[in-house]
Design a protein around this motif. Structure first.
Motif, PDB file in Angstrom:
ATOM      1  N   LEU A  90       0.840  -1.209   0.000  1.00 46.32           N
ATOM      2  CA  LEU A  90       0.000   0.000   0.000  1.00 46.32           C
ATOM      3  C   LEU A  90       0.867   1.248   0.000  1.00 46.32           C
ATOM      4  O   LEU A  90       0.620   2.200  -0.740  1.00 46.32           O
ATOM      5  CB  LEU A  90      -0.878   0.022   1.254  1.00 46.32           C
ATOM      6  N   ARG A  91       1.892   1.244   0.841  1.00 45.96           N
ATOM      7  CA  ARG A  91       2.807   2.393   0.924  1.00 45.96           C
ATOM      8  C   ARG A  91       3.499   2.611  -0.409  1.00 45.96           C
ATOM      9  O   ARG A  91       3.793   3.739  -0.806  1.00 45.96           O
ATOM     10  CB  ARG A  91       3.858   2.171   2.011  1.00 45.96           C
ATOM     11  N   ARG A  92       3.772   1.535  -1.075  1.00 45.68           N
ATOM     12  CA  ARG A  92       4.475   1.611  -2.337  1.00 45.68           C
ATOM     13  C   ARG A  92       3.550   2.112  -3.465  1.00 45.68           C
ATOM     14  O   ARG A  92       3.944   2.940  -4.282  1.00 45.68           O
ATOM     15  CB  ARG A  92       4.962   0.191  -2.620  1.00 45.68           C
ATOM     16  N   TYR A  93       2.313   1.616  -3.462  1.00 48.31           N
ATOM     17  CA  TYR A  93       1.383   2.009  -4.517  1.00 48.31           C
ATOM     18  C   TYR A  93       0.916   3.451  -4.354  1.00 48.31           C
ATOM     19  O   TYR A  93       0.714   4.169  -5.326  1.00 48.31           O
ATOM     20  CB  TYR A  93       0.175   1.073  -4.545  1.00 48.31           C
ATOM     21  N   ASP A  94       0.678   3.864  -3.123  1.00 52.52           N
ATOM     22  CA  ASP A  94       0.253   5.246  -2.886  1.00 52.52           C
ATOM     23  C   ASP A  94       0.801   5.723  -1.551  1.00 52.52           C
ATOM     24  O   ASP A  94       0.196   5.503  -0.504  1.00 52.52           O
ATOM     25  CB  ASP A  94      -1.279   5.348  -2.907  1.00 52.52           C
ATOM     26  N   PRO A  95       1.950   6.400  -1.592  1.00 50.09           N
ATOM     27  CA  PRO A  95       2.593   6.838  -0.337  1.00 50.09           C
ATOM     28  C   PRO A  95       1.795   7.893   0.419  1.00 50.09           C
ATOM     29  O   PRO A  95       2.150   8.236   1.547  1.00 50.09           O
ATOM     30  CB  PRO A  95       3.937   7.425  -0.803  1.00 50.09           C
ATOM     31  N   THR A  96       0.733   8.417  -0.186  1.00 53.24           N
ATOM     32  CA  THR A  96      -0.065   9.425   0.542  1.00 53.24           C
ATOM     33  C   THR A  96      -1.080   8.771   1.467  1.00 53.24           C
ATOM     34  O   THR A  96      -1.685   9.441   2.297  1.00 53.24           O
ATOM     35  CB  THR A  96      -0.814  10.350  -0.440  1.00 53.24           C
TER      36      THR A  96
END
Lengths: 422, 198
Positions: A51-57
């Motif tokens: 998740l952090r990788r796909y969307d760090p926001t």
């Protein structure tokens, strides 16, 4: 000319690489999207990482009761004394470094309506979407006479950690010529080849250290995962040491006497010197408490997103989920964690999930340096996860091939824990 | 459900150019597929060892060739012949493009340091012409520098046993020549040189 063509192709890729960078920061205004992950095992950790990788926001919070996690995979090697428990210990520090907020607390409720997770200490964590990776819960009483309290005396060792060490210790202290009795679980359960790999590993230990001892598997099933490969390995390496008794002999209902370590089956009684009861299983407790399970105790999900079909906005991955043809394995949980992270990241950005891809590879050691494997690729077909291709180590594989599989199994462990835990 | 497949960086580039300040979260099917390999080959295709090969930074044509050979029975393997059957040629291409873009991460690995110097000399003489830059280049051939030693050994065993097809006649010639002149110890030295590279 092949060489020139290769160069041209590569240069082409280089150009797309320069512009194909993902994860440019979102400039959307307003509060960050929140995802709460309940359970920091293989599936939960993978989902957090991707998740952090796909969307760090996206603000990702992972809640788990424990600061450390012992992988169930490779724990049979610990039972055989081939590795120590520390070597299968994982923590959440890697996830923390990647910006995942780690909370150590016990989740008491996942409230899909109020969109919040509540913990034992009274904290509340609001979410836009929640991912639950609760693992398994053991149904102790299904083996008559077995209780949660008895696990300190009669280990299940099906959740790795102190249970793994306890079983290893009991086997080490067993009298020479003794009998280790394992009660295998009915389907479905975590790690389908696990009990039979365990029998190999215990048999290896007994062969080396306690000649004349035996392992007897009492099984409520009439067939099991990698059966041909395990049966051949038992004959080749552990002839007269491993005995498997299927449901045609022992039936499907067993009872134990915890004082005498006696197992009662339809075929009569068998006295154990070390007893390992692997009880039937269902989705982890928090899933039971949050209305995420069906009448059989497992979690129905939409396989494209792993969103619960019972509680919208809450996704379930790993052993607890009903994932069609995928087994309840570490690699399956890792694969599902990534599909779920992809779907959640896109849904929170107002987009539709892309086509999912799922895989599984399970290695089982038959000797300290030889392993057998099952590998499969799955696809989503008419709303179900089905096996597209797959297969086992060939029955005629040479010792050299089985040693390579042993080396690749070791590689699998090292790589998958990095992929999950960082 | 119809799947929209974002096939290349070009599609994404166009999207970014059209709306540079829009939400930029894009996930391609290529990436989703490639991530399923990480359990054995490591995140983004760089394996932490001790045997499973790194596939990051691979020449995309070699990736496709390897998958086809595994699928069609021209290359021995353990699980790859089973896995390669699960994808189409188009899917091979998508994964090849993904892994070609990833950096080949090199890790310390056990090797015989005493063999490295000789291995380097033999590499220069027999291998450098195709496996350029000390085996680090991917333009012409497979990346060997920093590859995991057991994997390199398995591949050599398979070539020599006729279980892996030589794609370049020159490789068979050079390998045969080296083994004649330098023996198995020479081959061992070359492989240990690759294992020493960071």
């Amino acid at each position: 000319m092949v060489q020139i063509h290769r160069r041209t192709f590569l240069q082409g890729v280089g150009v797309t690489a320069a512009v194909g960078v993902l994860g440019a920061p979102s400039l959307a205004l307003g509060a960050a999207k929140k995802v709460v992950i309940v359970g920091g095992g293989t599936g939960g950790a993978t989902a957090a990482q991707y998740l952090r990788r796909y969307d760090p926001t996206i603000e990702v919070t992972l809640i788990d009761t424990s600061k450390e996690y012992y992988t169930c995979y490779f724990s049979n090697l610990v039972i055989a004394g081939l590795r120590d428990l520390k070597s299968i210990r994982q923590t959440h520090e890697g996830l923390s470094k990647r910006g995942v907020k780690i909370v150590h607390d016990m989740v008491t409720a996942i409230d899909g309506g109020a969109k919040q997770v509540v913990t034992a200490s009274g904290q509340k964590f609001p979410f836009d979407r929640c991912i639950v990776a609760p693992g398994i819960d053991l149904v102790y009483g299904a083996v008559e006479g077995y209780t949660a309290e008895l696990e300190e005396k009669i280990p299940h060792a099906w959740k790795a950690g102190s249970q793994t060490d306890l079983l290893a210790k009991q086997i080490k202290e067993m009298k020479p010529g003794g009998v280790v009795v394992m009660i295998a679980p009915p389907n479905p359960y975590r790690c389908p080849p696990g009990p039979y790999e365990r029998a190999c590993m215990i048999a290896h230990y007994l062969k080396q250290n306690k000649p004349g001892s035996k392992v007897v598997i009492i099984d409520p099933k009439d067939k099991f995962s990698k059966q041909g490969l395990f049966t051949a390995a038992w004959k080749k390496h552990y002839d007269g040491i491993v005995e498997w008794l299927g449901s045609d002999k022992v039936g499907t209902k067993f009872a134990i006497d915890p004082t005498t370590l006696t197992v009662k089956t339809q075929a009569g009684e068998i006295k154990a010197d070390v007893l390992n009861v692997i009880p039937p299983q269902r989705a982890g407790k928090v899933a039971q408490a949050s209305n995420l399970v069906d009448d059989k105790g497992w979690c129905p999900v939409n396989p494209a997103t792993f969103e619960s079909t019972l509680v919208p906005g809450v996704h379930v991955i790993g052993d607890a989920a009903i994932a069609g043809a995928m087994p309840k394995s570490g690699y399956a949980a890792n694969s599902q964690g990534k599909v779920c992270a992809m779907a959640v990241a896109l849904l929170l950005n107002g987009k539709q999930p892309v086509q999912p891809a799922y895989t599984n590879t399970c290695y089982s050691f038959i000797t300290p340096d030889q392993a057998v494997s099952v590998a499969a690729i799955y696809e989503l077909k008419e709303g179900k996860i089905v096996e597209k291709v797959g297969g086992l180590t060939p029955a005629d594989a040479s010792d050299e091939v089985l040693r390579r599989e042993g080396q690749y199994a070791e590689s699998w462990y090292r790589n998958i824990v990095v992929d999950c835990f960082g | 459900m119809k799947w929209k497949i974002a096939t290349s960086g070009a599609v994404l580039a166009a999207a970014l150019a059209a709306a540079p300040f829009a939400q930029a979260v894009e996930i391609s099917y290529a990436e989703v597929m490639a991530h399923t390999c990480a359990g054995c080959h490591g995140p983004n295709g760089s394996s932490v060892g001790p045997a499973a090969p790194t596939i990051a930074g691979i020449n995309p044509e070699l990736f496709i060739e390897a998958m086809r050979d595994y699928r069609d029975g021209f290359r021995a393997g353990t699980i790859m012949p089973r896995i390669a059957k699960g994808y189409s040629d188009e899917e091979y291409k998508l994964m090849a493009e993904f892994f070609a873009k990833q950096p080949f991460k090199r890790y310390d690995q056990p090797h015989d340091a005493k063999l490295v110097e000789r291995g380097k000399r033999l590499h220069d003489r027999y291998c450098e012409k195709c496996h350029e830059n000390g085996g680090k280049a991917s333009a012409e051939a497979g990346v060997l520098a920093g590859q995991w030693l057991p994997y390199l050994q398995y591949q050599m065993e398979d070539y020599l046993a006729g279980k892996r097809e030589y794609k370049e006649k020159n490789m068979k010639n050079k390998l045969t020549e080296m083994l004649e002149k330098e023996g198995q110890e020479g081959l061992k030295a070359v492989l240990n040189f690759y294992a020493s590279q960071k």
